[in-house]
Design a protein around this motif. Sequence first.
Motif, PDB file in Angstrom:
ATOM      1  N   GLN A   1       0.832  -1.205   0.000  1.00 30.84           N
ATOM      2  CA  GLN A   1       0.000   0.000   0.000  1.00 30.84           C
ATOM      3  C   GLN A   1       0.865   1.253   0.000  1.00 30.84           C
ATOM      4  O   GLN A   1       0.555   2.228  -0.697  1.00 30.84           O
ATOM      5  CB  GLN A   1      -0.905   0.006   1.234  1.00 30.84           C
ATOM      6  CG  GLN A   1      -1.908  -1.137   1.302  1.00 30.84           C
ATOM      7  CD  GLN A   1      -2.836  -0.991   2.491  1.00 30.84           C
ATOM      8  OE1 GLN A   1      -3.704  -0.102   2.513  1.00 30.84           O
ATOM      9  NE2 GLN A   1      -2.644  -1.844   3.488  1.00 30.84           N
ATOM     10  N   LEU A   2       1.946   1.227   0.765  1.00 30.93           N
ATOM     11  CA  LEU A   2       2.851   2.376   0.786  1.00 30.93           C
ATOM     12  C   LEU A   2       3.433   2.651  -0.595  1.00 30.93           C
ATOM     13  O   LEU A   2       3.550   3.803  -1.026  1.00 30.93           O
ATOM     14  CB  LEU A   2       4.000   2.123   1.770  1.00 30.93           C
ATOM     15  CG  LEU A   2       3.762   2.381   3.248  1.00 30.93           C
ATOM     16  CD1 LEU A   2       5.008   2.042   4.033  1.00 30.93           C
ATOM     17  CD2 LEU A   2       3.355   3.828   3.493  1.00 30.93           C
ATOM     18  N   GLN A   3       3.800   1.572  -1.279  1.00 32.19           N
ATOM     19  CA  GLN A   3       4.448   1.712  -2.579  1.00 32.19           C
ATOM     20  C   GLN A   3       3.540   2.393  -3.595  1.00 32.19           C
ATOM     21  O   GLN A   3       4.017   3.047  -4.531  1.00 32.19           O
ATOM     22  CB  GLN A   3       4.857   0.328  -3.085  1.00 32.19           C
ATOM     23  CG  GLN A   3       5.733   0.351  -4.315  1.00 32.19           C
ATOM     24  CD  GLN A   3       6.289  -1.028  -4.628  1.00 32.19           C
ATOM     25  OE1 GLN A   3       6.428  -1.864  -3.742  1.00 32.19           O
ATOM     26  NE2 GLN A   3       6.623  -1.267  -5.878  1.00 32.19           N
ATOM     27  N   ALA A   4       2.232   2.265  -3.400  1.00 31.06           N
ATOM     28  CA  ALA A   4       1.280   2.847  -4.351  1.00 31.06           C
ATOM     29  C   ALA A   4       0.947   4.302  -4.041  1.00 31.06           C
ATOM     30  O   ALA A   4       0.252   4.961  -4.828  1.00 31.06           O
ATOM     31  CB  ALA A   4      -0.010   2.015  -4.355  1.00 31.06           C
ATOM     32  N   LEU A   5       1.429   4.821  -2.916  1.00 35.71           N
ATOM     33  CA  LEU A   5       1.080   6.192  -2.522  1.00 35.71           C
ATOM     34  C   LEU A   5       1.906   7.222  -3.288  1.00 35.71           C
ATOM     35  O   LEU A   5       3.089   7.001  -3.560  1.00 35.71           O
ATOM     36  CB  LEU A   5       1.318   6.390  -1.020  1.00 35.71           C
ATOM     37  CG  LEU A   5       0.427   5.632  -0.045  1.00 35.71           C
ATOM     38  CD1 LEU A   5       0.806   6.001   1.392  1.00 35.71           C
ATOM     39  CD2 LEU A   5      -1.044   5.930  -0.299  1.00 35.71           C
ATOM     40  N   PRO A   6       1.305   8.370  -3.600  1.00 38.61           N
ATOM     41  CA  PRO A   6       2.105   9.486  -4.132  1.00 38.61           C
ATOM     42  C   PRO A   6       2.919  10.112  -3.005  1.00 38.61           C
ATOM     43  O   PRO A   6       2.486  10.126  -1.845  1.00 38.61           O
ATOM     44  CB  PRO A   6       1.034  10.458  -4.656  1.00 38.61           C
ATOM     45  CG  PRO A   6      -0.177  10.158  -3.837  1.00 38.61           C
ATOM     46  CD  PRO A   6      -0.138   8.693  -3.540  1.00 38.61           C
ATOM     47  N   VAL A   7       4.084  10.593  -3.329  1.00 41.50           N
ATOM     48  CA  VAL A   7       4.945  11.190  -2.310  1.00 41.50           C
ATOM     49  C   VAL A   7       4.370  12.537  -1.878  1.00 41.50           C
ATOM     50  O   VAL A   7       3.956  13.351  -2.706  1.00 41.50           O
ATOM     51  CB  VAL A   7       6.380  11.376  -2.839  1.00 41.50           C
ATOM     52  CG1 VAL A   7       7.250  12.118  -1.813  1.00 41.50           C
ATOM     53  CG2 VAL A   7       6.988  10.020  -3.167  1.00 41.50           C
ATOM     54  N   GLY A   8       4.330  12.759  -0.562  1.00 39.78           N
ATOM     55  CA  GLY A   8       3.961  14.071  -0.025  1.00 39.78           C
ATOM     56  C   GLY A   8       2.501  14.288   0.272  1.00 39.78           C
ATOM     57  O   GLY A   8       2.132  15.372   0.730  1.00 39.78           O
ATOM     58  N   GLN A   9       1.646  13.312   0.034  1.00 44.68           N
ATOM     59  CA  GLN A   9       0.211  13.477   0.272  1.00 44.68           C
ATOM     60  C   GLN A   9      -0.262  12.557   1.388  1.00 44.68           C
ATOM     61  O   GLN A   9       0.131  11.393   1.459  1.00 44.68           O
ATOM     62  CB  GLN A   9      -0.580  13.185  -1.006  1.00 44.68           C
ATOM     63  CG  GLN A   9      -0.259  14.106  -2.165  1.00 44.68           C
ATOM     64  CD  GLN A   9      -1.102  13.777  -3.384  1.00 44.68           C
ATOM     65  OE1 GLN A   9      -2.151  13.140  -3.285  1.00 44.68           O
ATOM     66  NE2 GLN A   9      -0.656  14.222  -4.545  1.00 44.68           N
ATOM     67  N   TRP A  10      -1.140  13.100   2.250  1.00 45.22           N
ATOM     68  CA  TRP A  10      -1.715  12.293   3.318  1.00 45.22           C
ATOM     69  C   TRP A  10      -2.832  11.423   2.746  1.00 45.22           C
ATOM     70  O   TRP A  10      -3.734  11.913   2.079  1.00 45.22           O
ATOM     71  CB  TRP A  10      -2.266  13.172   4.434  1.00 45.22           C
ATOM     72  CG  TRP A  10      -1.198  13.835   5.271  1.00 45.22           C
ATOM     73  CD1 TRP A  10      -0.707  15.089   5.123  1.00 45.22           C
ATOM     74  CD2 TRP A  10      -0.504  13.243   6.371  1.00 45.22           C
ATOM     75  NE1 TRP A  10       0.264  15.346   6.058  1.00 45.22           N
ATOM     76  CE2 TRP A  10       0.407  14.220   6.853  1.00 45.22           C
ATOM     77  CE3 TRP A  10      -0.546  12.010   7.005  1.00 45.22           C
ATOM     78  CZ2 TRP A  10       1.247  13.991   7.933  1.00 45.22           C
ATOM     79  CZ3 TRP A  10       0.291  11.787   8.098  1.00 45.22           C
ATOM     80  CH2 TRP A  10       1.178  12.770   8.544  1.00 45.22           C
ATOM     81  N   GLN A  11      -2.722  10.111   2.997  1.00 47.61           N
ATOM     82  CA  GLN A  11      -3.723   9.163   2.526  1.00 47.61           C
ATOM     83  C   GLN A  11      -4.073   8.210   3.671  1.00 47.61           C
ATOM     84  O   GLN A  11      -3.258   7.944   4.544  1.00 47.61           O
ATOM     85  CB  GLN A  11      -3.193   8.345   1.334  1.00 47.61           C
ATOM     86  CG  GLN A  11      -2.735   9.181   0.154  1.00 47.61           C
ATOM     87  CD  GLN A  11      -3.907   9.663  -0.684  1.00 47.61           C
ATOM     88  OE1 GLN A  11      -5.004   9.119  -0.584  1.00 47.61           O
ATOM     89  NE2 GLN A  11      -3.672  10.674  -1.509  1.00 47.61           N
ATOM     90  N   SER A  12      -5.304   7.710   3.658  1.00 47.06           N
ATOM     91  CA  SER A  12      -5.712   6.749   4.691  1.00 47.06           C
ATOM     92  C   SER A  12      -5.409   5.329   4.214  1.00 47.06           C
ATOM     93  O   SER A  12      -5.699   4.964   3.076  1.00 47.06           O
ATOM     94  CB  SER A  12      -7.200   6.901   5.007  1.00 47.06           C
ATOM     95  OG  SER A  12      -7.984   6.661   3.856  1.00 47.06           O
TER      96      SER A  12
END
Length: 278
Positions: free
Chosen positions: A201-212
């Motif tokens: 899940q972390l790998q799919a996140l954009p850098v610098g944005q808060w996501q749940s």
Amino acid sequence: MLIIKIIREPLLHFMLAGFLLFILYNQVAPGSADANHVVVTKEQVNFLKMKYEQEWLRPPTAGETQTLIDEYILDEIYYREALALGIDAGDEVIRRRLRQKLSFFVEDTLRLANPDEQELQDFYQAHQQEFATAPQFSFDQLFISTDSLTDTAIDKKLSVLKEKLAHGEAVSGDPSLLQRSYTLKIPSYVDGIFGEGFSWQLQALPVGQWQSLRSSLGVHLVRLTEYKPAAVRPFAELRSQVVQRWQSSQRLEMTNQYNAQLLKKYQISRPEAEARDG
């Protein structure tokens, strides 16, 4: 060269291993004319004294040496008596131990020639993923406990926190033993804390944005701050590791071939396969 090729031929190692096993068996096989004759050699005494010195950090006295020899003789006699009574038969512990000792003996005889540089390069190219560094994550997280909360309440709580973070307000998550920030952690470390699959899940996140994100612990607001993908290090930095991995691969291949040769010596009777339903 032809000589080098012959030396590296697995069949030669199998023949050598078989020859050594034949000699060993004829030396220790029960039922021989010397079955009741216990011989203690100088080499065995030296070995007993060496083991004693390794354990007690001093050589044994003359009396202690004699005790070691006496115990060795009793060990040998008990061993032979146990074999004569068939006590070893059907004992899984003894069976596994003997297989282990034979495996060590065979592996010791299957000496590997040193690979040439081209072999190592080819092996490295064919197994590059095995030499890749793991990806790394740096991230911040706020833990949101889901105890006694409906999905609607959780979503509302997340929305409030996101809005505060967007306005630069200082916020904190629910009390937990988790850190607020993690720096350059590999997937196994991350999954060991947050549960299997959290690193994906972390790998799919954009850098610098808060996501749940959800984990085995609950819900988290996560901001990925840095991601370093997996990378293959140059051969020059890994040469010693490549040699070790090549040797392990060759040893496994030769052991498998040796096992296949052993199986050819025996007639195997297996139980008939059970009839499948339907």
